[in-house]
Design an enzyme around this catalytic site. Structure first.
Site, PDB file in Angstrom:
ATOM      1  N   HIS A 117      -2.471   7.489   4.142  1.00  0.00           N
ATOM      2  CA  HIS A 117      -1.509   6.396   4.346  1.00  0.00           C
ATOM      3  C   HIS A 117      -2.076   5.443   5.380  1.00  0.00           C
ATOM      4  CE1 HIS A 117       2.021   4.128   5.612  1.00  0.00           C
ATOM      5  NE2 HIS A 117       1.623   4.373   6.851  1.00  0.00           N
ATOM      6  N   GLU A 128       5.636   2.277  13.021  1.00  0.00           N
ATOM      7  CA  GLU A 128       5.145   3.597  12.593  1.00  0.00           C
ATOM      8  C   GLU A 128       4.491   4.339  13.761  1.00  0.00           C
ATOM      9  OE1 GLU A 128       2.675   2.951   9.163  1.00  0.00           O
ATOM     10  OE2 GLU A 128       4.369   2.296   7.926  1.00  0.00           O
TER      11      GLU A 128
HETATM   12  P1  RTP Z   1       1.054   4.376   1.793  1.00  0.00           P
HETATM   13  O1  RTP Z   1       2.348   3.712   2.244  1.00  0.00           O
HETATM   14  O2  RTP Z   1       1.194   5.863   1.571  1.00  0.00           O
HETATM   15  O3  RTP Z   1      -0.081   4.002   2.658  1.00  0.00           O
HETATM   16  O4  RTP Z   1       0.650   3.805   0.362  1.00  0.00           O
HETATM   17  P2  RTP Z   1       0.697   2.315  -0.146  1.00  0.00           P
HETATM   18  O5  RTP Z   1       1.135   1.383   0.945  1.00  0.00           O
HETATM   19  O6  RTP Z   1      -0.612   2.063  -0.814  1.00  0.00           O
HETATM   20  O7  RTP Z   1       1.834   2.434  -1.246  1.00  0.00           O
HETATM   21  P3  RTP Z   1       3.428   2.244  -1.103  1.00  0.00           P
HETATM   22  O8  RTP Z   1       3.839   1.227  -2.097  1.00  0.00           O
HETATM   23  O9  RTP Z   1       3.808   2.037   0.327  1.00  0.00           O
HETATM   24  O10 RTP Z   1       3.967   3.651  -1.594  1.00  0.00           O
HETATM   25  C1  RTP Z   1       4.008   4.772  -0.727  1.00  0.00           C
HETATM   26  C2  RTP Z   1       3.484   5.979  -1.461  1.00  0.00           C
HETATM   27  O11 RTP Z   1       4.374   6.303  -2.517  1.00  0.00           O
HETATM   28  C3  RTP Z   1       3.643   6.801  -3.630  1.00  0.00           C
HETATM   29  N1  RTP Z   1       3.898   5.974  -4.788  1.00  0.00           N
HETATM   30  N2  RTP Z   1       4.122   6.459  -5.955  1.00  0.00           N
HETATM   31  N3  RTP Z   1       4.639   6.795  -8.708  1.00  0.00           N
HETATM   32  C4  RTP Z   1       4.579   5.578  -8.198  1.00  0.00           C
HETATM   33  O12 RTP Z   1       4.738   4.579  -8.864  1.00  0.00           O
HETATM   34  C5  RTP Z   1       4.297   5.448  -6.778  1.00  0.00           C
HETATM   35  N4  RTP Z   1       4.199   4.309  -6.128  1.00  0.00           N
HETATM   36  C6  RTP Z   1       3.950   4.648  -4.850  1.00  0.00           C
HETATM   37  C7  RTP Z   1       2.176   6.757  -3.282  1.00  0.00           C
HETATM   38  O13 RTP Z   1       1.749   8.035  -2.894  1.00  0.00           O
HETATM   39  C8  RTP Z   1       2.125   5.776  -2.127  1.00  0.00           C
HETATM   40  O14 RTP Z   1       1.042   6.063  -1.271  1.00  0.00           O
HETATM   41 MG    MG Z   2       2.854   1.683   2.111  1.00  0.00          MG
END
Ligand code: RTP
Ligand code: MG
Length: 141
Positions: A117, A128
């Site tokens: 993350h 955070e």
């Molecule tokens: P993170 O917050 O974990 O750094 O990841 P990120 O910004 O790249 O993605 P975010 O949109 O903030 O989503 C948080 C975490 O949720 C899971 N996720 N699953 N199945 C789905 O469509 C989906 N979309 C997001 C991912 O593990 C993501 O890291």
């Molecule tokens: Mg995120």
């Protein structure tokens, strides 16, 4: 260039793969300093609070289940444009879409088990960092 701080979490899948050191090397190689760090097993309340912005999303329960499935390594990174520099090192959320050579392309298995993350902005980073580290445990280097 601005010196920023950002919050990084090495998620349970990457901790289980024993690649904390390899991921730390990437941070250090990019000029990001680790100024606070702690390994912990998150409670459901910790994980739900941390990802509160996503609580209405369909993937929220799976995300929380995953984040409490094993220990995580949480750190504060400091350096020039740390927020974006760290996001660049991480690669896209879905490892299938992540650029070659990024942490997620090299260590993540799926969009759920995606290794790391990183805060997505300076304001989110401040919130955070405060969430996981009382001020006295963060050191400037
Ligand atoms: P993170 O917050 O974990 O750094 O990841 P990120 O910004 O790249 O993605 P975010 O949109 O903030 O989503 C948080 C975490 O949720 C899971 N996720 N699953 N199945 C789905 O469509 C989906 N979309 C997001 C991912 O593990 C993501 O890291
Ligand atoms: Mg995120």
């Amino acid at each position: 260039m601005a010196i920023e701080r950002t919050l990084s979490i090495i998620k349970p899948d990457a901790v289980a793969k024993n690649v904390i050191g390899q991921i730390y090397s990437r941070f250090e190689g990019a000029g990001l300093k680790i100024v606070a760090a702690r390994m912990t097993l998150l409670s459901r309340a910790d994980a739900e609070g941390f990802y509160a912005a996503h609580k209405e999303r369909g993937f929220f329960k799976d995300l929380v289940d995953f984040m409490v499935s094993g220990p995580v390594m949480i750190q504060v990174l400091e350096g020039e444009n740390a927020v974006l520099a760290h996001r660049d090192l991480m690669g896209a959320t879905d490892p299938k879409k992540a650029e070659k050579g990024t942490i997620r392309a090299d260590f993540a298995d799926s969009i759920d088990a995606n290794a790391v993350h990183g805060s997505d902005g300076v304001e989110a980073a401040a919130n955070e960092i405060a969430y996981f580290f009382p001020a006295l445990n963060v050191y400037s280097r």
